[in-house]
Every structure is written in structure tokens, then in C-alpha cells.
Design a protein around this motif. Structure first.
Motif, PDB file in Angstrom:
ATOM      1  N   UNK A 286       0.438  13.623 -37.479  1.00  9.38           N
ATOM      2  CA  UNK A 286       1.860  13.381 -37.699  1.00  9.38           C
ATOM      3  C   UNK A 286       2.160  11.884 -37.783  1.00  9.38           C
ATOM      4  N   UNK A 287       1.501  11.095 -36.937  1.00 10.13           N
ATOM      5  CA  UNK A 287       1.700   9.653 -37.010  1.00 10.13           C
ATOM      6  C   UNK A 287       1.238   9.062 -38.335  1.00 10.13           C
ATOM      7  N   UNK A 288       0.098   9.549 -38.842  1.00 11.43           N
ATOM      8  CA  UNK A 288      -0.382   9.064 -40.143  1.00 11.43           C
ATOM      9  C   UNK A 288       0.584   9.443 -41.256  1.00 11.43           C
ATOM     10  N   UNK A 289       1.126  10.645 -41.200  1.00 10.02           N
ATOM     11  CA  UNK A 289       2.083  11.069 -42.222  1.00 10.02           C
ATOM     12  C   UNK A 289       3.360  10.235 -42.163  1.00 10.02           C
ATOM     13  N   UNK A 290       3.840   9.949 -40.945  1.00 12.96           N
ATOM     14  CA  UNK A 290       5.065   9.141 -40.808  1.00 12.96           C
ATOM     15  C   UNK A 290       4.849   7.729 -41.338  1.00 12.96           C
TER      16      UNK A 290
ATOM     17  N   UNK B 124      -7.039   8.018 -41.724  1.00  7.93           N
ATOM     18  CA  UNK B 124      -6.213   7.734 -40.560  1.00  7.93           C
ATOM     19  C   UNK B 124      -6.225   8.900 -39.571  1.00  7.93           C
ATOM     20  N   UNK B 125      -6.263  10.106 -40.090  1.00  9.89           N
ATOM     21  CA  UNK B 125      -6.310  11.272 -39.202  1.00  9.89           C
ATOM     22  C   UNK B 125      -7.636  11.369 -38.456  1.00  9.89           C
ATOM     23  N   UNK B 126      -8.723  10.965 -39.100  1.00  8.47           N
ATOM     24  CA  UNK B 126     -10.039  11.079 -38.457  1.00  8.47           C
ATOM     25  C   UNK B 126     -10.222  10.082 -37.329  1.00  8.47           C
TER      26      UNK B 126
END
Length: 408
Positions: free
Chosen positions: A105-109, A226-228
Motif C-alpha cells: 500500500x505504501x508503494x502504491x501511495x 518497492x514491494x519486495x
């Protein structure tokens, strides 16, 4: 009568020299002097500091890597760009994760916020950009009129040489046509097709679709990276065979991460300063669309050596067409050059004093090489790639001479 066995006859050969017992015999053969053999010179063995076979294999491997990087540029360029965006945005995602927000969620934001900021900036500056684009035909027509204006003074030496060269070329073409065209044969002249707008629209549309596809690919690669998090970092350390190799791998990864993050931070800060200073300077000088020029200066500042020249030349041309005077043209070009000189020679070295400095000659050659390899993207990615190479070479014993060569 049976044949009696004959005594064996010795085969002819060299007569042995008479010994001391046989020298007194009258039937002894005289001794032959032995031929003196020429003295062989001593062989000198040179120990090469580098194994020729290993060096040849290394050169072949480097050439193969260069060919692979150029052949698969469509794959490597999005990967490198996504890696740069990952290093630049990872601290923000880490901060959101520390606030107990899921990493996905942080990467998407962060990515949506970046895309929204860029879109809002483009929307706010769309009117100024449209005015600048609409002024280009009028500027081109004005420049054409200026170029067509014939001076009233006497022709210069350059004009005389150009006129003589034109006459020589015409005479050569007439002579070639007279010699190569036989009598009774009609000469055919092939005319080039005129300007076709549809061809340019098709090629431009295909280029736009390709650019949108690459941007989408970069966005997805950045999001997944970023998610990884540090998953690949842990995997690389786990793949190292021994404890010493694991320590070296950790140090190399830490060095690469620190250098690239500091480099990106310095580049973003200096680009913002250059863009703001350029916009204010051009606005004070009365140049139209100063805000657009500030954005252009900030973006091109990411290109070492070339970005400042692009902004200086383009702004000088627009200033000449707008003010129709050499004084304002020199003022606009001088302001752009002064800003880039102060930021590039004073501010940037001071900000990067704590980071690993690189040899300016090596950086210049590296930028030229990566620009030849990948074009405009190579100019943007050349310095970070060389920083990664230097970080690896500094930690590997066999490659330390290369790191020393790239260092300041």
C-alpha cells in the motif's frame, strides 16, 4: 657343394679416432679433428605481469557484454530506470512501513502521488507550453527571413569560397552527365517524394505508443521492486558460498545503496535549484514562458555536461527571435551558463564531498560511452552505472585497479 657362410662385413661409418695405444701402430688411421659447435646464447625469459590468455578472454567477455547491452537495450533500459526509481523512492516507502502501513500500500501511495504531482504540474504549465509551441512556426519564419536577408556590404571570403564550390559542383555534375549518358539514350532523373504528413504522423504515433508502453513497464517494475523490499538483497547474501564472501557481498550492497541514494538526492536537489534559478532569471529578463524553461532546465540538469549546453543554446535562440537583438541573446545565454556553472562547480561538489568521488575524466568518458550505447537514456544512467561498477571493483581484490582508475 654347399655354400659356405661368408664373414660379416661391417657397415661403413665414421672411422673412430685412434686411441693412445693405437697411435703408435703404422696401420692406425690418423685422428680427425672434431668440428667446433657454435655457442648457444642464453635464453632470456620475460615474466609478463598479465597472462595474455586470460587478458584475451577478458577482452572477449567485455565485448560480448557490450554487444548484449546494445542488442537488448529495450530490456536493460527499463530495468535500470526502475532500479533508479526504486532507490529514490525506497526511503519514503520505508518510512510508511515504519508507520505500520503495509508495504504494497505504501508503494502504491508513493507512485500514485508522484504520478499525480507530475500530471498536475503538466496541467498547470500546459498553457505556457502551448504558447511556446504555437510560437515556434512564427519563430521559424522569422529566422528564415533573417537568413534570407542579403547583406549590403561586400561579400566575405567565406561567401566567395562557397560560390566557387557551388560552381565547381555544377560543372562536375554536367561533365558526369555528358560522359555517362550516351547519344540516343534519354536520361532519367529520379525525383525524391515530397513531404508527406501521414508518414510522420504514423511514425510519431508509433513512437508515442512505444514510450507509453515503456513508462508503464517501468512503473510496474518499480512497484514490484518497492514491494519486495530487501528480498533480493537477502537472496544475494544467501547465495554467497562462504562467510567471507557473504561479508563482501553485504559491504558491496551497502556501498552501492549509499552511493546511489546520495547521488540521486544531490541530483534532485541541484536540479530543483537550477530550475528555480533559471525560471526566475528568465522571468526577470523578460523571456516568455519562463516557468516552462525552468522545468526544462531542471530536467536537463540530470544529463551531465550536455543538459546545460542544450538549455543555453535553445534559450539563446528563442531570445534572439523574441527580442531581435544580440544584447538580450547574450544576456539570456550568459544567465543560463552562469547558473549551471555555479551549481555544477561549487554546489554539487560541496554536497557530494562525503560521497565517493569519481575521476572527472573517467566520468566524462563513461558518459560518452553510455550515451553511444543507449542514447539519451545512457546519458542519464551513465554515472549511476559507473558508481555501481566502482563500488564492486573497490571490494573485489582482483578488480581493485579498475576501482582505483575510476576513483578521484
Amino acid at each position: 657343394m654347399a655354400d659356405e657362410p661368408q664373414p660379416a662385413v661391417p657397415a661403413p661409418g665414421p672411422v673412430p679416432a685412434a686411441g693412445p695405444a693405437e697411435a703408435g701402430r703404422p696401420d692406425a688411421a690418423p685422428a680427425r679433428p672434431e668440428a667446433a659447435e657454435p655457442a648457444q646464447p642464453d635464453r632470456v625469459l620475460l615474466h609478463m605481469p598479465v597472462d595474455v590468455r586470460s587478458a584475451s578472454l577478458a577482452v572477449i567477455a567485455v565485448l560480448a557484454c557490450i554487444f548484449a547491452l546494445r542488442w537488448a537495450a529495450a530490456v536493460f533500459i527499463p530495468l535500470m530506470l526502475s532500479l533508479m526509481f526504486t532507490y529514490a523512492l525506497a526511503p519514503l516507502v520505508d518510512r510508511l512501513e515504519n508507520w505500520h502501513l503495509p508495504r504494497w500500500l505504501g508503494a502504491a501511495i508513493v507512485l500514485l502521488g508522484l504520478a499525480g504531482a507530475l500530471g498536475w504540474t503538466g496541467y498547470r504549465l500546459s498553457d505556457s507550453a502551448s504558447e511556446l509551441l504555437d510560437a515556434l512556426p512564427a519563430a521559424a519564419q522569422k529566422l528564415r527571413q533573417v537568413m534570407r536577408t542579403k547583406p549590403t556590404a561586400a561579400p566575405s571570403a567565406l561567401d566567395t569560397v562557397q560560390k566557387a564550390a557551388t560552381q565547381i559542383e555544377q560543372a562536375t555534375q554536367e561533365n558526369a552527365a555528358r560522359v555517362t549518358t550516351p547519344r540516343g539514350v534519354q536520361r532519367v532523373v529520379i525525383e525524391r517524394p515530397g513531404f508527406n504528413v501521414r508518414d510522420y504522423l504514423v511514425s510519431g504515433t508509433l513512437g508515442l505508443v512505444t514510450a507509453v508502453g515503456q513508462l508503464t513497464l517501468i512503473a510496474f517494475l518499480t512497484y514490484f521492486a518497492l514491494c519486495s523490499g530487501d528480498t533480493f538483497r537477502r537472496k544475494l547474501v544467501r547465495m554467497a558460498p562462504g562467510w567471507t564472501e557473504k561479508k563482501v557481498t553485504v559491504k558491496v550492497l551497502d556501498d552501492i545503496t549509499a552511493q546511489i541514494e546520495r547521488y540521486l538526492l544531490v541530483q534532485i536537489l541541484t536540479s530543483a535549484i537550477v530550475g528555480l534559478a533559471t525560471g526566475v532569471a528568465f522571468w526577470s529578463l523578460g523571456l516568455e514562458n519562463a516557468a516552462v524553461w525552468g522545468i526544462v532546465a531542471a530536467v536537463t540538469n540530470l544529463i551531465p555536461y550536455v543538459g546545460s549546453l542544450i538549455v543555453m543554446a535553445a534559450s539563446a535562440l528563442v531570445a534572439f527571435l523574441q527580442f531581435n537583438g544580440i544584447e538580450m541573446t547574450l544576456a539570456v545565454a550568459g544567465a543560463s551558463l552562469l547558473i549551471h556553472t555555479l551549481v555544477g562547480n561549487l554546489l554539487t561538489p560541496w554536497l557530494t564531498s562525503r560521497t565517493s568521488r569519481m575521476n572527472p575524466v573517467a566520468v566524462f568518458v563513461g558518459v560518452i560511452f553510455w550515451g553511444w550505447l543507449w542514447g539519451i537514456w545512457g546519458l542519464l544512467l551513465g554515472v549511476p552505472v559507473m558508481m555501481v561498477i566502482k563500488a564492486v571493483c573497490d571490494r573485489v581484490e582482483d578488480l581493485q585497479p579498475i576501482g582505483e582508475l575510476l576513483g578521484d
